[in-house]
Enzyme design. Sequence first.
Site, PDB file in Angstrom:
ATOM      1  N   ARG A  21       0.829  -1.221   0.000  1.00  0.00           N
ATOM      2  CA  ARG A  21       0.000   0.000   0.000  1.00  0.00           C
ATOM      3  C   ARG A  21       0.858   1.263   0.000  1.00  0.00           C
ATOM      4  NH1 ARG A  21      -1.715   2.047   4.512  1.00  0.00           N
ATOM      5  NH2 ARG A  21      -1.931   0.011   5.478  1.00  0.00           N
TER       6      ARG A  21
ATOM      7  N   TYR B 202     -14.720  18.047 -16.420  1.00  0.00           N
ATOM      8  CA  TYR B 202     -15.177  16.659 -16.552  1.00  0.00           C
ATOM      9  C   TYR B 202     -16.272  16.351 -15.508  1.00  0.00           C
ATOM     10  CZ  TYR B 202     -14.908  11.561 -16.390  1.00  0.00           C
ATOM     11  OH  TYR B 202     -15.207  10.229 -16.383  1.00  0.00           O
TER      12      TYR B 202
ATOM     13  N   ASP C 128      -5.796  18.938 -15.398  1.00  0.00           N
ATOM     14  CA  ASP C 128      -6.169  17.601 -15.869  1.00  0.00           C
ATOM     15  C   ASP C 128      -5.721  17.534 -17.330  1.00  0.00           C
ATOM     16  OD1 ASP C 128      -7.469  15.383 -16.958  1.00  0.00           O
ATOM     17  OD2 ASP C 128      -9.224  15.599 -15.652  1.00  0.00           O
TER      18      ASP C 128
ATOM     19  N   LYS D 298      -7.263   6.507 -20.303  1.00  0.00           N
ATOM     20  CA  LYS D 298      -7.411   7.031 -21.658  1.00  0.00           C
ATOM     21  C   LYS D 298      -6.126   6.818 -22.470  1.00  0.00           C
ATOM     22  CE  LYS D 298     -11.315   8.110 -19.795  1.00  0.00           C
ATOM     23  NZ  LYS D 298     -11.580   9.388 -19.161  1.00  0.00           N
TER      24      LYS D 298
HETATM   25  C1  LIG Z   1     -12.066   9.834 -17.907  1.00  0.00           C
HETATM   26  C2  LIG Z   1     -11.642  11.136 -17.359  1.00  0.00           C
HETATM   27  C3  LIG Z   1     -11.447  11.317 -15.980  1.00  0.00           C
HETATM   28  C4  LIG Z   1     -11.745  10.229 -14.964  1.00  0.00           C
HETATM   29  O1  LIG Z   1     -10.900   9.128 -15.100  1.00  0.00           O
HETATM   30  P1  LIG Z   1     -11.309   7.638 -14.658  1.00  0.00           P
HETATM   31  O2  LIG Z   1     -10.092   6.861 -15.006  1.00  0.00           O
HETATM   32  O3  LIG Z   1     -12.532   7.246 -15.433  1.00  0.00           O
HETATM   33  O4  LIG Z   1     -11.578   7.679 -13.188  1.00  0.00           O
HETATM   34  C5  LIG Z   1     -11.008  12.554 -15.544  1.00  0.00           C
HETATM   35  N1  LIG Z   1     -10.783  13.565 -16.394  1.00  0.00           N
HETATM   36  C6  LIG Z   1     -10.958  13.438 -17.720  1.00  0.00           C
HETATM   37  C7  LIG Z   1     -10.686  14.595 -18.622  1.00  0.00           C
HETATM   38  C8  LIG Z   1     -11.404  12.221 -18.250  1.00  0.00           C
HETATM   39  O5  LIG Z   1     -11.596  12.092 -19.568  1.00  0.00           O
END
Ligand SMILES: *Cc1c(COP(=O)(O)O)cnc(C)c1O
Length: 374
Positions: free
Chosen positions: A34, A87, A159, A184
Amino acid sequence: MSTPIQHSSTFAFPSLEAMDAAQALGPAGAYYQRIGHPTLRACEERLAALEEAEMGLLFPSGMAAISSAFLAHVQSGEHIVALHQTYGGTRALLEWGAERLGWTFDLVDAREPGTWERAFRANTRIFHVESPTNPTLCLVDLAHAASLAHRHRVLLTVDNTVASPLGQHPLAHGADLVMHSATKSIGGHGDLLAGAVLGAATRLEAVWRVRTVFGPVPDPGVAWQIERSLKTLPLRIAQANANALDLASRLATHPGVARVFYPGLPEHPGHEIALRQMRHGFGPLLAVEPRGGAGAAVAVVDALRVVRHAPSLGGVESLASLPARTSHIQLGEDGRRRAGIPEGLVRLSIGIEDVADLWADLDRALKLAAAVTV
Ligand SMILES: *Cc1c(COP(=O)(O)O)cnc(C)c1O
């Protein structure tokens, strides 16, 4: 040449001295899973190098990464500034924290930088942005956002999911923390869920504490999968970004299309900023508004065959989705209007397929939709 997967929840030591030494390394040590573990660390170091960050921490999802960063740097009674275009999951996090933790937040419009400063207060701790935003591809001038945040002694968190760690380096433009949904482009194959926070070690220390306290740590198998994906990231980004630019240019003159959103097009309002701060193209994400509104958008998505109907982005396979029904459902019609997201918008995440196949599919679906909705 391949990092061994060390499936071990704990690690044994020949002496107390050796255990103390491993424990002192924190997330870089091999002490207890962890805290951090060797398979994860190898991947975190590779990702930090790609993003040109001093340090990186991985999480089992993008939302685990973003929520841990917020929990690390915002306390009860403090304030966050974010975008209307944020998001949906992050929007839900902001609301949850306001209800349950006692932080407050204000939203500003990514398209109106002149209005951002008014949202800052004496207790603001974080200015959280995305660029390009999902799904309408608004561009935020990160250097401008950073100077504004720093003038108010606020952290700029970015982000960077849509651009990817190769496509943009927010830290170089003054950001303090970068987050990714590694689900992604980083993972890139639609087969895993993960997230990351990157930046200076002094900022990451508090984020690591949150990870250790709450325990969201990716297991060795996932860490290995992410590291392997990173090896092909430049090839995947190059092909996906080239495909996206090609398709956006052609869609812009398609008779079935009312509007295309893509920062690589010269007529896009954020094109100048994109040229300045994005690298290796303009990202895999674009959006189209077919003529005929929401009905036509549904018809397009239903008619696509090579492009699959699924709610994610940044993978090797092209995907289409309706933001009003998936990623931005939480905003409601009113929230979507404020964020400038049309109800009839089709979001396309372009993959690495032969672009001729993608074009044939899109062209056929748009013509079919036009015939159905006339
Ligand atoms: C998908 C996404 C997230 C969240 O990510 P997860 O892996 O689904 O928790 C956050 N910000 C953006 C821009 C995203 O496309």
